[in-house]
Design an enzyme around this catalytic site. Structure first.
Site, PDB file in Angstrom:
ATOM      1  N   ARG A  58       0.824  -1.225   0.000  1.00 56.42           N
ATOM      2  CA  ARG A  58       0.000   0.000   0.000  1.00 56.42           C
ATOM      3  C   ARG A  58       0.852   1.268   0.000  1.00 56.42           C
ATOM      4  O   ARG A  58       0.462   2.284   0.584  1.00 56.42           O
ATOM      5  CB  ARG A  58      -0.949   0.032   1.206  1.00 56.42           C
ATOM      6  N   ARG A  92      -3.329   6.530   1.235  1.00 55.75           N
ATOM      7  CA  ARG A  92      -3.876   7.749   1.850  1.00 55.75           C
ATOM      8  C   ARG A  92      -2.948   8.436   2.840  1.00 55.75           C
ATOM      9  O   ARG A  92      -3.191   9.583   3.209  1.00 55.75           O
ATOM     10  CB  ARG A  92      -5.211   7.421   2.531  1.00 55.75           C
ATOM     11  N   ARG A 143      -6.302  11.333  -5.822  1.00 51.38           N
ATOM     12  CA  ARG A 143      -7.548  10.595  -5.574  1.00 51.38           C
ATOM     13  C   ARG A 143      -8.739  11.547  -5.652  1.00 51.38           C
ATOM     14  O   ARG A 143      -9.772  11.209  -6.232  1.00 51.38           O
ATOM     15  CB  ARG A 143      -7.436   9.941  -4.203  1.00 51.38           C
ATOM     16  N   ASP A 199      -6.833  -3.049  -7.497  1.00 54.58           N
ATOM     17  CA  ASP A 199      -7.369  -3.706  -6.309  1.00 54.58           C
ATOM     18  C   ASP A 199      -7.695  -5.157  -6.623  1.00 54.58           C
ATOM     19  O   ASP A 199      -8.013  -5.486  -7.769  1.00 54.58           O
ATOM     20  CB  ASP A 199      -8.624  -2.992  -5.797  1.00 54.58           C
TER      21      ASP A 199
END
Ligand code: CP3
Length: 344
Positions: free
Chosen positions: A25, A29, A38, A75
């Site tokens: 990841r 974020r 995003r 994903d």
């Protein structure tokens, strides 16, 4: 010939003084530049299916940190969507899918040959990345393992104990196995297309492997991973495969040999000293710093990073976290981890 990339050398079995490093990841974020892109894309799935922006977020952590590998931004739940399931993400909660609990639900899924229609933008992202990545950075493609993907397809969401998937496999084994076979076949074609587009390594994420015990682990975690690896190795003998049967515990032992994968990714529930003696003896391992150190930082981060590097120093090792970095992580702690791995 240019010296081979650090990550590929580890996967080929080479022991290195400084291990290659990347992070699950790593595009996410916790990075302000990710949040900005995003927001530009709209929602998470729009970002996944926008090749320019998906490539941009993949490159962001490479620019900021110089990781040895970039992982395609996508994903594991795009495969269910490409097979015809509905998929959406609820902010702050996670994924939602149409459920599969009966033969009638299963019959609504499309054939594997149709998946590329949905997944073509992902292959375009891979093509952009293989042009734009620095020459020393390895591009990793990925997919979810059939069991983990099935747990989301059956329940229609993430579940703490994978209860609905376990119930289906006990109550309607034939349907459960038909679903697993469909996902397995789709995964082979999906990963093949990623490799054709430029992925140099592929990783199979089995996040919920640890909830399969005994014979069920052998049948539904190990065997699908073996089948996918065998099919890929027949088509692409030179492409390394990383497997991540998360929380497999003592079943990490022998997993690489039994499945044919080139590297086992370890979660942080196993001690690195134990894993060096029992798993790394068979080849390359990846891992396994706890993600919470990216939130808490400090001397604990340094000590634990040094401990992992030292434990795995006598064999092939790729430094990574034991699971994905979380949104509350501090980007400075990531730099501290990298500096500790590279400078001691
Ligand atoms: O590692 C990477 O940076 C590559 C991209 C990647 C993502 N998801 C992006 C993502 C990869 C390899 C995954 C794998 C994935 N996706 C797994 C297996 C690994 C694991 O974490 O156990 C699973 C189970 C999923 C399914 C999934 N995707 C869930 C449960 C969620 C919601 C939870 C959350 O963190 O919000 C996602 C969303 C997701 N996938 C995000 C990212 C960056 C966050 C999306 C956002 O921007 O809001």
């Amino acid at each position: 010939m240019a010296e081979q990339k650090k990550l590929l050398r580890a996967l080929a079995g080479e022991t290195q003084d400084v291990p290659p490093i990347w992070m699950m990841r790593q595009a996410g974020r916790y990075l302000p530049e990710y949040r900005a892109t995003r927001a530009q894309a709209g929602d998470f799935l729009s970002l996944c299916y926008n090749p320019e922006l998906a490539a941009e977020v993949t490159l962001q952590p490479i620019r900021r940190y110089g990781f040895d590998a970039a992982i395609l931004f996508a994903d594991i739940l795009l495969i269910p969507q490409a097979l015809g399931a509905d998929l959406w993400f609820v902010t702050g909660e996670g994924p939602r899918l149409s459920t599969i609990t009966s033969e009638a639900d299963f019959a609504k899924l499309g054939p594997v040959s149709d998946i590329h229609e949905t997944l073509n933008p992902i292959y375009e992202t891979v093509r952009i990345l293989s042009r734009e990545l620095p020459s020393e950075t390895t591009l990793i493609g990925f997919a979810g393992a059939p069991w983990t993907v099935a747990t989301y397809m059956i329940a229609g969401r993430g579940t703490p104990d994978q209860g609905p998937a376990h119930a289906l496999r006990e109550e309607n084994t034939a349907l459960f196995e038909a679903l697993l076979a469909r996902i397995t076949e789709a995964t082979i074609e999906y990963l093949s297309m990623q490799i054709d587009a430029g992925a140099e390594v592929v990783k199979i994420f089995d996040s919920w492997a640890g909830s399969l015990k005994g014979e069920a682990f052998a049948k539904y975690a190990l065997e699908p991973c073996r089948q996918i690896t065998a099919a890929l190795k027949e088509r692409y003998p030179h492409i390394p495969v990383i497997g991540f049967p998360r929380e497999a515990g003592d079943k990490y032992v022998g997993f690489a040999k039994a499945t044919g994968i080139d590297c086992v990714a370890l979660d942080n529930s196993v001690d690195p000293e134990w894993a060096a003696a029992n798993v790394q003896v068979d080849g390359c391992v990846q891992g396994n710093l706890a993600s919470r150190h990216m939130v808490t930082g400090g001397q604990d981060l340094i000590d634990e990073t040094r401990r992992i590097v030292a434990a795995f120093k006598n064999g092939p090792h790729i430094f990574n976290l034991g699971h994905g970095i979380t949104p509350d992580a501090d980007p400075d702690n990531v730099q501290l981890m990298i500096d500790t791995v590279r400078n001691g």
